[in-house]
Design an enzyme around this catalytic site. Structure first.
Site, mmCIF file in Angstrom:
data_model
loop_
_atom_site.group_PDB
_atom_site.id
_atom_site.type_symbol
_atom_site.label_atom_id
_atom_site.label_comp_id
_atom_site.label_asym_id
_atom_site.label_seq_id
_atom_site.Cartn_x
_atom_site.Cartn_y
_atom_site.Cartn_z
ATOM 1 N N LYS A 1 82.536 -27.384 -6.691
ATOM 2 C CA LYS A 1 81.418 -26.636 -7.278
ATOM 3 C C LYS A 1 81.845 -25.280 -7.865
ATOM 4 C CE LYS A 1 78.109 -29.221 -4.556
ATOM 5 N NZ LYS A 1 77.357 -30.179 -5.345
ATOM 6 N N ASP B 1 84.394 -28.681 5.206
ATOM 7 C CA ASP B 1 83.957 -29.042 3.861
ATOM 8 C C ASP B 1 83.146 -27.867 3.330
ATOM 9 O OD1 ASP B 1 82.618 -29.898 1.620
ATOM 10 O OD2 ASP B 1 82.180 -31.897 2.407
ATOM 11 N N TYR C 1 77.266 -34.488 4.399
ATOM 12 C CA TYR C 1 77.691 -35.311 3.260
ATOM 13 C C TYR C 1 79.021 -34.779 2.753
ATOM 14 C CZ TYR C 1 77.621 -37.403 -1.435
ATOM 15 O OH TYR C 1 77.925 -38.090 -2.581
#
Ligand code: HOZ
Length: 433
Positions: free
Chosen positions: A267, A239, A144
């Site tokens: 994050k 990622d 994702y």
């Protein structure tokens, strides 16, 4: 345990927020619950609006590696807020952040701040297309990369959780340029690159997949991707929105010793505020406007609140070297969970690296999305509910990770393992019914 207030708030929220939540996987639908509404959090604990307290293993889906409301982070945000929340004019904080990232992440020589992981991956893909002059992007099933049109193909996280095949609203012409391959299947990547490598702008990968549960890269997988990208003139994008600063100071690329051309971050870099970033080799990053011709911009990018929270978090990671401690706590928890599953006679396949991991309810070896999906999601839902009743909050989906923070104490871990023993016993009973 009573959840009356959460339930009432959820019903009301459904009137004014689609599905009652601002991000689908939070809804709790996959675990047969309505979502908790949280009043406050500190350290390893969250407290819901009914006053129930839980040991939290979601940690806002990863950013809170130091735990909730870490005093240093809170103080940094307070101080920054008192001086104005955003100027839209450069600050020294942005320079400090860029230097910190360049120092910590081995492959990054220049970095651009954005406001979310989605923005980071979207911008990195645009840059890769701009630099190579090619259109196609290779990704992996179950990975994702945010809700970017071109990357929401065979995706993990909420898309996997809710069993959505893709999304209406993504033009066919856009999806057509995305090739999604089985994670860990280097042979299949080689075939695709041999067939169309000259059209591929980038291969984008989560170096540890953490949005289909946690799936570790097989030995040689990441190095193989590196080799294929170099051979075919495509860019390799890691990622590291979840793994960045978490697996080690320098993220997964440091742990696995494979250097991408571009890295996407999010994050932890925002310390709990909305931030993302992408960075990489100087000659590639210099193609971004205004030094180059590839465009990307953002009103709140690099704002002082987010920079302060992120810097305070990264500073602690650098100075206190907490990764070893996180590793040993996570290993302890994983071992306790494995023993609890064995004792209960429930088949669980556990994955873990550093402070992230996952317990899949399957007897298969999980190494890609297909095997992740062999997990018994009804058993996971029962486990989630039983753990919740015992004061432990896990991700409300089989296809997400658990996150350990520096705030999780030995006592938290022991309580969690105790809870898991009886919760898994109950799961076993339910399975037999
Ligand atoms: N993309 C996040 C999970 N991997 C979900 C974020 C959220 O729902 O808050």
């Amino acid at each position: 345990m009573v959840w009356d207030v959460s339930r009432r708030l959820y019903e009301e929220a459904c009137q004014v927020i689609p599905g009652g939540v601002n991000s689908p996987v939070r809804s709790g639908r996959a675990v047969g619950m309505t979502p908790l509404f949280i009043r406050e959090a500190r350290g390893s604990r969250i407290v819901d609006e009914d006053g129930n307290e839980y040991i939290d293993y979601v940690a806002s889906w990863g950013p809170l590696i130091l735990g909730h409301a870490h005093p240093g982070v809170v103080e940094a945000v307070r101080t920054a807020a008192g001086k104005g929340t955003s100027y839209g004019i450069p600050t020294e904080l942005e320079l400090r952040m860029a230097r910190m990232v360049v120092e910590m992440v081995p492959s990054i020589e220049m970095v651009r701040m954005v406001n979310s992981g989605t923005e980071a991956t979207m911008s990195a893909v645009r840059l890769a297309r701009g630099v190579t002059g090619r259109g196609k992007v290779v990704k992996f099933n179950g990975c994702y990369h945010g809700h970017v049109d071109s990357l929401l193909v065979k995706s993990g996280s909420g898309v996997a959780t809710l069993g959505i095949p893709g999304s209406p609203g993504i033009p066919h012409e856009v999806a057509r340029d995305t090739v999604s391959i089985r994670y860990n299947d280097l042979g299949a990547v080689r075939e695709v690159m041999d067939a169309m490598g000259g059209e591929v702008a980038a291969i984008i990968v989560e170096p540890v997949a953490a949005n289909m549960g946690v799936v570790l890269p097989r030995e040689g997988f990441l190095a193989g991707l590196r080799e294929l990208c170099t051979q075919h003139g495509a860019l390799l994008i890691f990622d590291e929105v979840i793994t960045g600063f978490r697996l080690a100071e320098g993220g997964a690329q440091q742990v696995y010793g494979v250097m991408p051309d571009l890295t996407c971050l999010g994050k932890i870099i925002g310390g709990g505020l909305p931030v993302g970033a992408y960075g990489g080799k100087r000659e590639i990053m210099a193609r971004m406007a205004p030094s180059g011709d590839v465009y990307q911009a953002g009103t709140l990018s690099g704002n002082p609140l987010a920079m302060s929270a992120g810097l305070a978090t990264l500073q602690v990671l650098k100075e206190e070297g907490i990764h070893e401690q996180l590793e040993s706590r996570a290993a302890y928890l994983a071992m306790g969970m494995a023993q609890a599953a064995d004792a209960a006679g429930v088949k669980v396949f556990q994955t873990r690296v550093g402070s992230i991991g996952c317990a899949f309810f399957t007897d298969r070896v999980v190494q890609d999305f297909e095997t992740a999906q062999s997990s018994d999601t009804r058993a996971y839902a029962a486990f989630f509910q039983e753990m919740l009743k015992r004061g432990v909050y896990l991700a409300p989906s089989q296809f997400e990770a658990f996150f350990i923070s520096a705030a999780h104490s030995q006592d938290d871990l022991d309580r969690t393992i105790e809870a898991a023993k009886s919760a898994l016993g109950r799961v076993k009973q339910l399975e037999a019914m």
